[in-house]
Design a protein around this motif. Structure first.
Motif, PDB file in Angstrom:
ATOM      1  N   ILE A   1      -1.896  17.235   3.807  1.00 39.64           N
ATOM      2  CA  ILE A   1      -1.342  18.225   4.734  1.00 39.64           C
ATOM      3  C   ILE A   1      -1.919  18.074   6.131  1.00 39.64           C
ATOM      4  CG2 ILE A   1      -0.956  19.873   2.869  1.00 39.64           C
ATOM      5  CD1 ILE A   1      -3.389  21.428   3.976  1.00 39.64           C
ATOM      6  N   ASN A   2      -2.852  17.124   6.320  1.00 36.74           N
ATOM      7  CA  ASN A   2      -3.442  16.930   7.647  1.00 36.74           C
ATOM      8  C   ASN A   2      -2.526  16.172   8.590  1.00 36.74           C
ATOM      9  OD1 ASN A   2      -5.926  18.221   7.092  1.00 36.74           O
ATOM     10  ND2 ASN A   2      -6.635  16.405   5.987  1.00 36.74           N
ATOM     11  N   ILE A   3      -1.468  15.584   8.039  1.00 35.94           N
ATOM     12  CA  ILE A   3      -0.509  14.883   8.897  1.00 35.94           C
ATOM     13  C   ILE A   3       0.297  15.914   9.680  1.00 35.94           C
ATOM     14  CG2 ILE A   3       1.531  13.409   8.941  1.00 35.94           C
ATOM     15  CD1 ILE A   3       0.459  12.022   6.449  1.00 35.94           C
ATOM     16  N   ASN A   4       0.121  15.894  11.005  1.00 34.90           N
ATOM     17  CA  ASN A   4       0.832  16.846  11.854  1.00 34.90           C
ATOM     18  C   ASN A   4       2.226  16.360  12.227  1.00 34.90           C
ATOM     19  OD1 ASN A   4      -1.356  18.633  11.929  1.00 34.90           O
ATOM     20  ND2 ASN A   4      -2.299  17.530  13.625  1.00 34.90           N
ATOM     21  N   GLN A   5       2.346  15.026  12.374  1.00 30.89           N
ATOM     22  CA  GLN A   5       3.634  14.468  12.770  1.00 30.89           C
ATOM     23  C   GLN A   5       3.837  13.129  12.077  1.00 30.89           C
ATOM     24  OE1 GLN A   5       4.459  14.300  16.995  1.00 30.89           O
ATOM     25  NE2 GLN A   5       3.194  16.086  17.398  1.00 30.89           N
ATOM     26  N   LYS A   6       5.109  12.799  11.845  1.00 29.97           N
ATOM     27  CA  LYS A   6       5.471  11.487  11.326  1.00 29.97           C
ATOM     28  C   LYS A   6       6.442  10.832  12.295  1.00 29.97           C
ATOM     29  CE  LYS A   6       6.396  10.564   7.111  1.00 29.97           C
ATOM     30  NZ  LYS A   6       7.187  10.572   5.865  1.00 29.97           N
ATOM     31  N   ILE A   7       6.227   9.534  12.524  1.00 36.86           N
ATOM     32  CA  ILE A   7       7.072   8.796  13.459  1.00 36.86           C
ATOM     33  C   ILE A   7       7.751   7.637  12.736  1.00 36.86           C
ATOM     34  CG2 ILE A   7       7.100   7.384  15.552  1.00 36.86           C
ATOM     35  CD1 ILE A   7       4.742   9.056  16.566  1.00 36.86           C
ATOM     36  N   PHE A   8       9.040   7.536  12.916  1.00 35.83           N
ATOM     37  CA  PHE A   8       9.862   6.446  12.385  1.00 35.83           C
ATOM     38  C   PHE A   8       9.917   5.355  13.462  1.00 35.83           C
ATOM     39  CE2 PHE A   8      14.083   4.459  12.314  1.00 35.83           C
ATOM     40  CZ  PHE A   8      14.273   4.132  10.983  1.00 35.83           C
ATOM     41  N   LEU A   9       9.444   4.169  13.130  1.00 39.08           N
ATOM     42  CA  LEU A   9       9.412   3.060  14.085  1.00 39.08           C
ATOM     43  C   LEU A   9      10.259   1.914  13.543  1.00 39.08           C
ATOM     44  CD1 LEU A   9       8.266   1.662  16.619  1.00 39.08           C
ATOM     45  CD2 LEU A   9       6.249   1.044  15.269  1.00 39.08           C
ATOM     46  N   LEU A  10      11.338   1.605  14.241  1.00 45.35           N
ATOM     47  CA  LEU A  10      12.272   0.574  13.783  1.00 45.35           C
ATOM     48  C   LEU A  10      12.213  -0.626  14.726  1.00 45.35           C
ATOM     49  CD1 LEU A  10      14.466  -0.423  11.886  1.00 45.35           C
ATOM     50  CD2 LEU A  10      16.145   0.880  13.210  1.00 45.35           C
ATOM     51  N   PHE A  11      11.630  -1.736  14.241  1.00 43.33           N
ATOM     52  CA  PHE A  11      11.552  -2.994  14.981  1.00 43.33           C
ATOM     53  C   PHE A  11      12.680  -3.918  14.547  1.00 43.33           C
ATOM     54  CE2 PHE A  11       6.766  -3.519  16.212  1.00 43.33           C
ATOM     55  CZ  PHE A  11       6.916  -2.538  17.164  1.00 43.33           C
ATOM     56  N   ASP A  12      12.979  -4.926  15.378  1.00 46.47           N
ATOM     57  CA  ASP A  12      13.911  -5.968  14.944  1.00 46.47           C
ATOM     58  C   ASP A  12      13.212  -6.922  13.973  1.00 46.47           C
ATOM     59  OD1 ASP A  12      12.286  -7.171  16.863  1.00 46.47           O
ATOM     60  OD2 ASP A  12      13.884  -7.387  18.332  1.00 46.47           O
ATOM     61  N   GLU A  13      12.014  -7.394  14.353  1.00 45.06           N
ATOM     62  CA  GLU A  13      11.232  -8.269  13.496  1.00 45.06           C
ATOM     63  C   GLU A  13       9.768  -8.166  13.921  1.00 45.06           C
ATOM     64  OE1 GLU A  13      12.527 -12.287  14.100  1.00 45.06           O
ATOM     65  OE2 GLU A  13      12.018 -12.277  16.235  1.00 45.06           O
ATOM     66  N   LEU A  14       8.884  -8.653  13.083  1.00 47.04           N
ATOM     67  CA  LEU A  14       7.463  -8.616  13.425  1.00 47.04           C
ATOM     68  C   LEU A  14       6.994 -10.008  13.819  1.00 47.04           C
ATOM     69  CD1 LEU A  14       4.922  -6.848  13.609  1.00 47.04           C
ATOM     70  CD2 LEU A  14       4.367  -7.549  11.285  1.00 47.04           C
ATOM     71  N   ASN A  15       6.323 -10.087  14.978  1.00 47.93           N
ATOM     72  CA  ASN A  15       5.678 -11.316  15.404  1.00 47.93           C
ATOM     73  C   ASN A  15       4.363 -10.937  16.075  1.00 47.93           C
ATOM     74  OD1 ASN A  15       6.634 -10.356  17.930  1.00 47.93           O
ATOM     75  ND2 ASN A  15       8.543 -11.485  17.616  1.00 47.93           N
ATOM     76  N   SER A  16       3.645 -11.916  16.591  1.00 49.54           N
ATOM     77  CA  SER A  16       2.288 -11.645  17.058  1.00 49.54           C
ATOM     78  C   SER A  16       2.256 -10.661  18.220  1.00 49.54           C
ATOM     79  CB  SER A  16       1.608 -12.954  17.475  1.00 49.54           C
ATOM     80  OG  SER A  16       2.343 -13.606  18.486  1.00 49.54           O
ATOM     81  N   PHE A  17       3.204 -10.770  19.168  1.00 46.49           N
ATOM     82  CA  PHE A  17       3.153  -9.877  20.323  1.00 46.49           C
ATOM     83  C   PHE A  17       3.658  -8.479  19.985  1.00 46.49           C
ATOM     84  CE2 PHE A  17       6.465 -13.105  20.672  1.00 46.49           C
ATOM     85  CZ  PHE A  17       7.639 -12.376  20.671  1.00 46.49           C
ATOM     86  N   LYS A  18       4.585  -8.374  19.042  1.00 42.27           N
ATOM     87  CA  LYS A  18       5.004  -7.040  18.606  1.00 42.27           C
ATOM     88  C   LYS A  18       3.925  -6.377  17.752  1.00 42.27           C
ATOM     89  CE  LYS A  18       9.859  -7.950  19.145  1.00 42.27           C
ATOM     90  NZ  LYS A  18      11.002  -8.606  18.511  1.00 42.27           N
ATOM     91  N   GLU A  19       3.123  -7.196  17.104  1.00 39.80           N
ATOM     92  CA  GLU A  19       1.972  -6.660  16.391  1.00 39.80           C
ATOM     93  C   GLU A  19       0.985  -6.042  17.385  1.00 39.80           C
ATOM     94  OE1 GLU A  19      -1.369  -8.026  13.072  1.00 39.80           O
ATOM     95  OE2 GLU A  19       0.125  -9.459  13.819  1.00 39.80           O
ATOM     96  N   ASP A  20       0.830  -6.688  18.557  1.00 42.47           N
ATOM     97  CA  ASP A  20      -0.015  -6.114  19.617  1.00 42.47           C
ATOM     98  C   ASP A  20       0.534  -4.773  20.079  1.00 42.47           C
ATOM     99  OD1 ASP A  20      -1.675  -8.308  19.523  1.00 42.47           O
ATOM    100  OD2 ASP A  20      -0.731  -9.327  21.220  1.00 42.47           O
ATOM    101  N   LEU A  21       1.849  -4.712  20.261  1.00 44.98           N
ATOM    102  CA  LEU A  21       2.506  -3.470  20.665  1.00 44.98           C
ATOM    103  C   LEU A  21       2.255  -2.375  19.627  1.00 44.98           C
ATOM    104  CD1 LEU A  21       6.217  -3.263  21.907  1.00 44.98           C
ATOM    105  CD2 LEU A  21       5.199  -1.500  20.499  1.00 44.98           C
TER     106      LEU A  21
END
Length: 330
Positions: free
Chosen positions: A80-100
């Motif tokens: 119950i400590n989770i105050n908010q949940k965020i849905f994050l939709l990427f096109d694909e995962l690569n090294s620079f999007k991992e940084d993001l």
């Protein structure tokens, strides 16, 4: 289970939330247990249906409860400590999007859960992921890439909870966003390197319409025509023989590695025979072949600024910064 105090300064919907959280904390409710129905809570406490729905929707968006069609509401998480949940939709995962992604998480703070999904440039996957998760999150961060008519799915989400990332399509201009201006970026950064580029006989953009933003190609063509330089746009290196005096601009890392391998097999030297400009800087590009010249946006800043926009509920559009890093590949 539900305790409502009529003269309390706490809103009634919040008292419902507090009661369900207390039941989870004490073990009265456990993950998988069904909670009282909306009508039961409404009737027993003389509340409006809207009041109960407000409480349920908040708990649902935080991932505490979930609804099963035709059956009711169930405990989905005991955290119950989770105050908010965020849905994050990427096109694909690569090294620079991992940084993001890592920068985004770092700057969100505690008690915020981010669930990441990938559409892999597939419109059906994109639509289904959004529709299946509508109402389940506090905020939705969406990277539409170059998919068309993405608003047909996004419009089902509360507009004030949606943030667009990286590319803005025409039907998404009314949403807050942090984005790249691909047309301006490639034109301006190639212009900065014009003194090095002019030694090449032809510029070639390796461009996949399925994955790359169309404004990138438009900016490239504009640069070449403005500077009266021969150019070509190709989708693949397949069956292509490299020619001395060509400068390749390569948005995809897989293509970058393929062209370096092909150069070696054909006995061509980087910068001396063939020039290379890659997109999106990584540690690998600092090292390989003495360093690869890159055009890159600041993905760490993009993640940080996105987190700030959500935390501050900013409804704005921000063009992310970019820069040219010249190394020994041109």
């Amino acid at each position: 289970m539900i305790k409502i105090k009529r003269k309390s300064g706490t809103p009634k919907y919040k008292q419902i939330i507090n009661s369900i959280e207390e039941a989870i904390l004490t073990g009265t409710l456990k993950k998988g247990d069904q909670i009282p129905s909306i009508n039961k809570i409404k009737d027993e406490n003389n509340l409006s249906r809207d009041t109960v729905m407000t409480a349920f929707n908040e708990l649902k968006s935080r991932g505490i409860i979930k609804s099963i069609v035709g059956k009711g509401y169930y405990v989905n998480s005991e955290n119950i400590n989770i105050n908010q949940k965020i849905f994050l939709l990427f096109d694909e995962l690569n090294s620079f999007k991992e940084d993001l992604y890592n920068s985004f998480l770092e700057h969100l703070g505690d008690n915020i859960q981010v669930d990441i999904f990938f559409h892999h440039f597939n419109k059906n996957t994109f639509d289904n992921l959004i529709l299946e998760n509508t109402g389940n999150y506090n905020y939705y961060v969406i990277m539409p890439a170059n998919l068309k008519n993405t608003n047909s799915a996004i419009k089902n989400l509360p507009k004030e909870k949606v943030y667009i990332l990286d590319q803005i399509q025409e039907d998404l201009i009314d949403y807050p966003a942090i984005y790249q201006n691909f047309e301006k970026t490639i034109f301006n950064n190639l212009t900065k390197a014009i003194h090095l580029i002019k030694k090449y006989k032809k510029l070639i953009l390796v461009f996949s319409e399925d994955k790359q933003p169309l404004p990138m190609r438009e900016g490239f063509i504009n640069f070449c025509t403005t500077n009266q330089m021969p150019f070509d746009c190709i989708a693949t290196l397949k069956d292509r023989t490299l020619t001395k005096g060509e400068l390749y601009i390569i948005p995809e890392d897989k293509i970058l590695l393929k062209i370096i391998k092909q150069m070696k097999s054909e006995g061509l030297l980087i910068a001396e025979d063939i020039g290379i400009i890659s997109y999106n800087d990584t540690l690998l590009k600092e090292i390989v072949e003495g360093g690869i010249t890159t055009i890159s946006t600041d993905f760490n800043y993009m993640g940080k600024r996105l987190a700030e926009m959500i935390l501050n509920k900013e409804q704005t559009k921000i063009e992310n910064t970019n820069n040219l890093i010249i190394r020994s590949s041109i």
